[in-house]
Design an enzyme around this catalytic site. Structure first.
Site, PDB file in Angstrom:
ATOM      1  N   GLY A  13       2.149  -4.643  -9.486  1.00 11.78           N
ATOM      2  CA  GLY A  13       2.389  -3.717  -8.656  1.00 11.78           C
ATOM      3  C   GLY A  13       3.696  -3.771  -8.191  1.00 11.78           C
ATOM      4  N   ARG A  16       5.264  -0.110  -5.840  1.00 12.73           N
ATOM      5  CA  ARG A  16       5.101   1.201  -4.287  1.00 12.73           C
ATOM      6  C   ARG A  16       5.506  -0.079  -3.113  1.00 12.73           C
ATOM      7  NH1 ARG A  16       0.254   3.242  -4.114  1.00 12.73           N
ATOM      8  NH2 ARG A  16      -0.502   2.816  -5.825  1.00 12.73           N
ATOM      9  N   ASN A  91       0.641  -9.394  -7.120  1.00  9.98           N
ATOM     10  CA  ASN A  91       0.666  -8.625  -5.897  1.00  9.98           C
ATOM     11  C   ASN A  91      -0.447  -7.565  -5.799  1.00  9.98           C
ATOM     12  OD1 ASN A  91       1.602  -6.976  -3.068  1.00  9.98           O
ATOM     13  ND2 ASN A  91       1.948  -6.087  -4.987  1.00  9.98           N
ATOM     14  N   TYR A 156     -13.281  -6.392  -1.424  1.00  9.13           N
ATOM     15  CA  TYR A 156     -12.159  -6.700  -0.691  1.00  9.13           C
ATOM     16  C   TYR A 156     -12.105  -7.567  -0.030  1.00  9.13           C
ATOM     17  CZ  TYR A 156      -7.281  -5.828   0.255  1.00  9.13           C
ATOM     18  OH  TYR A 156      -5.967  -6.278   0.599  1.00  9.13           O
ATOM     19  N   ALA A 158     -14.180  -9.957   0.021  1.00  4.68           N
ATOM     20  CA  ALA A 158     -14.490 -11.638  -1.407  1.00  4.68           C
ATOM     21  C   ALA A 158     -13.415 -11.658  -2.698  1.00  4.68           C
ATOM     22  CB  ALA A 158     -15.685 -10.581  -1.935  1.00  4.68           C
ATOM     23  N   LYS A 160     -10.317 -11.012  -2.217  1.00  3.63           N
ATOM     24  CA  LYS A 160      -9.565 -11.887  -1.400  1.00  3.63           C
ATOM     25  C   LYS A 160      -8.955 -13.340  -0.863  1.00  3.63           C
ATOM     26  CE  LYS A 160      -6.394  -9.138  -1.747  1.00  3.63           C
ATOM     27  NZ  LYS A 160      -4.762  -8.479  -2.404  1.00  3.63           N
ATOM     28  N   ILE A 189      -0.292  -4.195   6.991  1.00  2.00           N
ATOM     29  CA  ILE A 189       1.601  -3.784   6.842  1.00  2.00           C
ATOM     30  C   ILE A 189       1.542  -1.999   6.503  1.00  2.00           C
ATOM     31  CG2 ILE A 189       3.259  -4.515   4.911  1.00  2.00           C
ATOM     32  CD1 ILE A 189       1.586  -7.288   6.896  1.00  2.00           C
TER      33      ILE A 189
HETATM   34  P1  NDP Z   1       0.119  -0.060  -2.225  1.00  2.49           P
HETATM   35  O1  NDP Z   1      -1.523   0.958  -2.943  1.00  2.49           O
HETATM   36  O2  NDP Z   1       1.120   0.079  -1.485  1.00  2.49           O
HETATM   37  O3  NDP Z   1       0.480  -0.399  -3.639  1.00  2.49           O
HETATM   38  C1  NDP Z   1      -0.429  -0.719  -4.883  1.00  2.49           C
HETATM   39  C2  NDP Z   1       0.686  -1.596  -6.549  1.00  2.49           C
HETATM   40  O4  NDP Z   1      -0.540  -2.518  -6.980  1.00  2.49           O
HETATM   41  C3  NDP Z   1       1.256  -0.519  -6.841  1.00  2.49           C
HETATM   42  O5  NDP Z   1       2.429  -0.642  -7.161  1.00  2.49           O
HETATM   43  C4  NDP Z   1      -0.246   0.030  -7.767  1.00  2.49           C
HETATM   44  O6  NDP Z   1       1.002   0.589  -8.603  1.00  2.49           O
HETATM   45  C5  NDP Z   1      -0.551  -1.385  -8.069  1.00  2.49           C
HETATM   46  N1  NDP Z   1      -1.430  -1.160  -8.773  1.00  2.49           N
HETATM   47  C6  NDP Z   1      -2.192  -1.366  -8.440  1.00  2.49           C
HETATM   48  N2  NDP Z   1      -3.515  -1.284  -9.471  1.00  2.49           N
HETATM   49  C7  NDP Z   1      -2.914  -1.962 -10.428  1.00  2.49           C
HETATM   50  C8  NDP Z   1      -3.247  -2.622 -11.634  1.00  2.49           C
HETATM   51  N3  NDP Z   1      -4.659  -2.956 -12.009  1.00  2.49           N
HETATM   52  N4  NDP Z   1      -2.341  -2.803 -12.389  1.00  2.49           N
HETATM   53  C9  NDP Z   1      -1.034  -3.102 -12.102  1.00  2.49           C
HETATM   54  N5  NDP Z   1      -1.094  -2.810 -10.801  1.00  2.49           N
HETATM   55  C10 NDP Z   1      -1.586  -2.162 -10.837  1.00  2.49           C
HETATM   56  O7  NDP Z   1      -0.617  -1.370  -1.978  1.00  2.49           O
HETATM   57  P2  NDP Z   1       0.032  -2.265  -1.029  1.00  2.49           P
HETATM   58  O8  NDP Z   1       1.242  -2.755  -1.141  1.00  2.49           O
HETATM   59  O9  NDP Z   1      -0.457  -2.282   0.637  1.00  2.49           O
HETATM   60  O10 NDP Z   1      -0.387  -4.049  -0.811  1.00  2.49           O
HETATM   61  C11 NDP Z   1       0.131  -4.564  -2.374  1.00  2.49           C
HETATM   62  C12 NDP Z   1      -0.857  -5.930  -1.908  1.00  2.49           C
HETATM   63  O11 NDP Z   1      -0.906  -6.879  -0.610  1.00  2.49           O
HETATM   64  C13 NDP Z   1      -2.719  -5.916  -2.421  1.00  2.49           C
HETATM   65  O12 NDP Z   1      -3.109  -6.860  -3.030  1.00  2.49           O
HETATM   66  C14 NDP Z   1      -3.507  -5.842  -1.354  1.00  2.49           C
HETATM   67  O13 NDP Z   1      -4.587  -5.918  -1.368  1.00  2.49           O
HETATM   68  C15 NDP Z   1      -2.393  -7.007   0.256  1.00  2.49           C
HETATM   69  N6  NDP Z   1      -2.250  -6.310   1.036  1.00  2.49           N
HETATM   70  C16 NDP Z   1      -2.182  -5.102   1.379  1.00  2.49           C
HETATM   71  C17 NDP Z   1      -1.593  -5.498   2.509  1.00  2.49           C
HETATM   72  C18 NDP Z   1      -1.339  -3.847   4.043  1.00  2.49           C
HETATM   73  O14 NDP Z   1      -2.068  -3.917   5.289  1.00  2.49           O
HETATM   74  N7  NDP Z   1      -1.245  -3.265   3.494  1.00  2.49           N
HETATM   75  C19 NDP Z   1      -2.820  -6.123   3.876  1.00  2.49           C
HETATM   76  C20 NDP Z   1      -3.325  -6.903   3.577  1.00  2.49           C
HETATM   77  C21 NDP Z   1      -3.477  -7.558   1.566  1.00  2.49           C
HETATM   78  P3  NDP Z   1       0.768   2.247  -9.210  1.00  2.49           P
HETATM   79  O15 NDP Z   1       2.048   2.838  -8.157  1.00  2.49           O
HETATM   80  O16 NDP Z   1       1.129   2.731 -10.473  1.00  2.49           O
HETATM   81  O17 NDP Z   1      -0.272   3.049  -8.515  1.00  2.49           O
END
Ligand code: NDP
Length: 248
Positions: A13, A16, A91, A156, A158, A160, A189
């Site tokens: 991931g 972004r 991630n 979510y 569960a 995490k 974030i």
């Molecule tokens: P975003 O939605 O901004 O980005 C998610 C990323 O994960 C993208 O690059 C997306 O790819 C990729 N992705 C989603 N599904 C898949 C998949 N099945 N296979 C491969 N890649 C995938 O999320 P965040 O940056 O906010 O979150 C990143 C991590 O941090 C997550 O695990 C989230 O749960 C965790 N997190 C975030 C928080 C926050 O406040 N933002 C707080 C706590 C934890 P594509 O662009 O192609 O869709």
């Protein structure tokens, strides 16, 4: 000082948000970076170019982290392209929020597959090559919601919380092989994921955050640099919150 010089990192991931920020900080510290995305091919190309501009080798791969077959294929291609994997950052994650009364089976399954099964899929593939390489660092991105729970996010939370139990188990299994496994639990974030939240929810979060601001991707990425580098050579099985004090 380049904290990750000569290391190869695989980040799921990375197109972004937090994943892209981790990829960039790793590149700035001299790591060669392989990252994945699910569907944002254009954004992935842009991230790839930005990483390469730091003078390292970088490549984006389309691969669904929730698929065992795709994860297996991904790791063998990354090993062929980069020669080794020193750091894995799990991630990739999604939300499908709903109160339990309304949560559908699809919402449950999608979150568990992308957020939790993915951790198994990728860890399973990298541990052998890491053992051959005499060590490695696995960093799993959980959430403070995995520790505290959250109304409307049972799926979510569960997923995490599962990540934390998984990571502590891997730390105990693999410690003697110099393979470390730690968790980062971000708070709130600023990314596309949190942009989706309504203003009332955001205001409530802000009110409860001792530092009175949202976090940035690079602030999570800095914690990943620590856990991915030799600075944390005696740290395994730990959960590091990056949350402005929210989980205190
Ligand atoms: P975003 O939605 O901004 O980005 C998610 C990323 O994960 C993208 O690059 C997306 O790819 C990729 N992705 C989603 N599904 C898949 C998949 N099945 N296979 C491969 N890649 C995938 O999320 P965040 O940056 O906010 O979150 C990143 C991590 O941090 C997550 O695990 C989230 O749960 C965790 N997190 C975030 C928080 C926050 O406040 N933002 C707080 C706590 C934890 P594509 O662009 O192609 O869709």
């Amino acid at each position: 000082m380049s904290l990750l010089a000569d290391k190869v990192a695989l980040i799921t991931g990375g197109s972004r948000g937090i994943g892209a920020a981790i990829a960039l900080r790793f590149a700035e510290e001299g790591a060669n970076v392989a990252f994945t995305y699910r569907s944002s091919a254009e954004q992935a190309k842009a991230v790839e170019a930005e990483l390469q501009s730091k003078g390292i080798t970088a490549k984006g791969y389309q691969s669904d982290a929730g698929s065992f077959e795709q994860s297996e294929a991904l790791v063998s291609v990354v090993l062929a392209d980069f020669g080794k994997i020193d750091i894995l950052v799990n991630n990739a994650g999604i939300t499908r929020d709903n109160l339990m009364l309304r949560m559908t089976e699809d919402q449950w399954d999608a979150v568990i597959a992308t957020n939790l099964k993915s951790i198994f899929n990728l860890t399973k593939q990298v541990i052998r090559p890491m053992m051959k390489n005499r060590g490695g660092s696995i960093i799993n991105i959980s959430s403070i919601v995995g520790v505290t729970g959250n109304a409307g996010q049972a799926n979510y939370a569960a997923s995490k919380a599962g990540i934390i139990g998984f990571s502590k188990s891997i730390a105990k299994e693999m410690g003697s092989r110099n393979l470390r496994c730690n968790v980062i639990a971000p708070g709130f974030i600023e990314t596309d994921m949190t942009d989706e939240l309504d203003e009332k929810t955001k205001a409530e979060y802000l009110n409860n955050i001792p530092m009175k601001r949202l976090g940035r991707g690079d602030e999570v990425a800095n914690a990943c640099v620590f856990l991915g580098s030799d600075l944390s050579s005696y740290v395994t099985g730990q959960v590091l919150s990056v949350c402005g004090g929210l989980n205190t």
